[in-house]
Design a protein around this motif. Sequence first.
Motif, short mmCIF file in Angstrom:
data_model
loop_
_atom_site.label_atom_id
_atom_site.label_comp_id
_atom_site.label_asym_id
_atom_site.label_seq_id
_atom_site.Cartn_x
_atom_site.Cartn_y
_atom_site.Cartn_z
N ALA A 169 -8.34 7.94 -7.64
CA ALA A 169 -9.48 7.16 -7.14
C ALA A 169 -10.81 7.82 -7.47
CB ALA A 169 -9.36 6.97 -5.63
N ALA A 170 -10.81 9.12 -7.76
CA ALA A 170 -12.07 9.85 -7.93
C ALA A 170 -12.42 10.17 -9.38
CB ALA A 170 -12.03 11.14 -7.12
N GLN A 178 -8.58 -0.77 -9.17
CA GLN A 178 -7.52 -1.62 -8.59
C GLN A 178 -6.74 -2.34 -9.68
OE1 GLN A 178 -10.68 -1.44 -7.60
NE2 GLN A 178 -10.89 -1.70 -5.39
N ARG A 217 0.83 -1.21 0.00
CA ARG A 217 0.00 0.00 0.00
C ARG A 217 0.87 1.26 0.00
NH1 ARG A 217 -5.35 -0.88 1.76
NH2 ARG A 217 -5.44 1.13 2.82
N ASN A 273 -0.08 9.67 3.18
CA ASN A 273 -1.20 9.27 4.05
C ASN A 273 -2.53 9.82 3.56
OD1 ASN A 273 0.42 7.77 5.77
ND2 ASN A 273 0.80 9.49 7.16
N SER A 274 -2.50 10.93 2.85
CA SER A 274 -3.75 11.51 2.36
C SER A 274 -4.11 11.01 0.96
CB SER A 274 -3.63 13.05 2.32
OG SER A 274 -2.59 13.46 1.46
N ALA A 275 -3.22 10.24 0.34
CA ALA A 275 -3.51 9.68 -0.98
C ALA A 275 -4.59 8.61 -0.87
CB ALA A 275 -2.24 9.08 -1.58
N GLN A 276 -5.65 8.75 -1.63
CA GLN A 276 -6.78 7.83 -1.55
C GLN A 276 -6.57 6.64 -2.47
OE1 GLN A 276 -10.54 9.68 -2.43
NE2 GLN A 276 -11.72 7.80 -2.15
N LEU A 277 -6.63 5.44 -1.88
CA LEU A 277 -6.50 4.23 -2.66
C LEU A 277 -7.86 3.81 -3.22
CD1 LEU A 277 -4.16 2.04 -0.43
CD2 LEU A 277 -3.56 3.30 -2.47
N PRO A 278 -7.88 3.24 -4.43
CA PRO A 278 -9.16 2.79 -5.00
C PRO A 278 -9.68 1.54 -4.29
CG PRO A 278 -7.34 2.19 -6.43
CD PRO A 278 -6.76 3.05 -5.36
N ARG A 318 0.24 4.25 -2.59
CA ARG A 318 -0.01 5.62 -2.12
C ARG A 318 1.05 6.59 -2.66
NH1 ARG A 318 -3.86 6.10 1.78
NH2 ARG A 318 -4.47 4.21 2.92
N ASP A 334 -2.95 12.40 -7.95
CA ASP A 334 -3.60 12.37 -6.63
C ASP A 334 -5.12 12.26 -6.69
OD1 ASP A 334 -4.16 14.90 -7.51
OD2 ASP A 334 -3.13 15.94 -5.89
#
Length: 238
Positions: free
Chosen positions: A84-85, A160, A69, A233-238, A73, A81
């Motif tokens: 995921a969105a 993913q 992970r 830490n603020s990176a959003q994983l799918p 990240r 960044d």
Amino acid sequence: MKRHALRLLAVLALAVLCLQLWFAGRIALMNVLAPQSTSFQRSEALRLLKDKQQVAWAQAWVDDERLPRTLKRAVIASEDDGFAAHGGVDWEALQGAWKKNEKAQARVEARGRGVAKVIGGSTITQQLAKNLFLSSERTLLRKGQELALTLMLETLLSKQRILEIYLNSVEWGEGLFGAQAAARHYFRTDVSRLGAFEAARLAVMLPAPKRFERQPGSPYVMGRAALIMGRMNSAQLP
């Protein structure tokens, strides 16, 4: 004459449709089969064979659950960044890159010398689309095909799976592809054992791996890696 032209247009339209269906089929298969190679990798192999009469190559597929992970990240924080969105294209990033490139070009023209450094705004999905299927030429036609492939990837594969294929196929040095090969080459370890700072250093190299591989521990790489660590830490994983 008009009828002949209409028939020609119809044949061209059918050929384009068939090509898109072929691309879509290839992408759909990637849900269950990992790609054996990419268009970029094949072109690199031919270049190495031509320039050096040999192909030094390193690549080993690693399934998603073994990709740490921390590396996911780090790559998302460094490269995309909003991965995921977004739906494959980050329009705000593209607009920002366009403006920066225009300013850089204006400065070069004012000096009357030099070449402007081109800043990209491509997402991870766009980079994967280009690497999998396309050449490195910069034309409107190729860019349009890249957009179509990007939307296919986002529609037919999960986020993913897109990230898994990207991390296993992206270039990390000359003849060096995928996270496993990079971890072994630069840190003499399995990719699953990469620490946060090691992952950040690999992520920093992605925009220009051939340049950074000469000095993977340069002050720039180390400093940039420290910044990436702060954003991981603020990176959003799918």
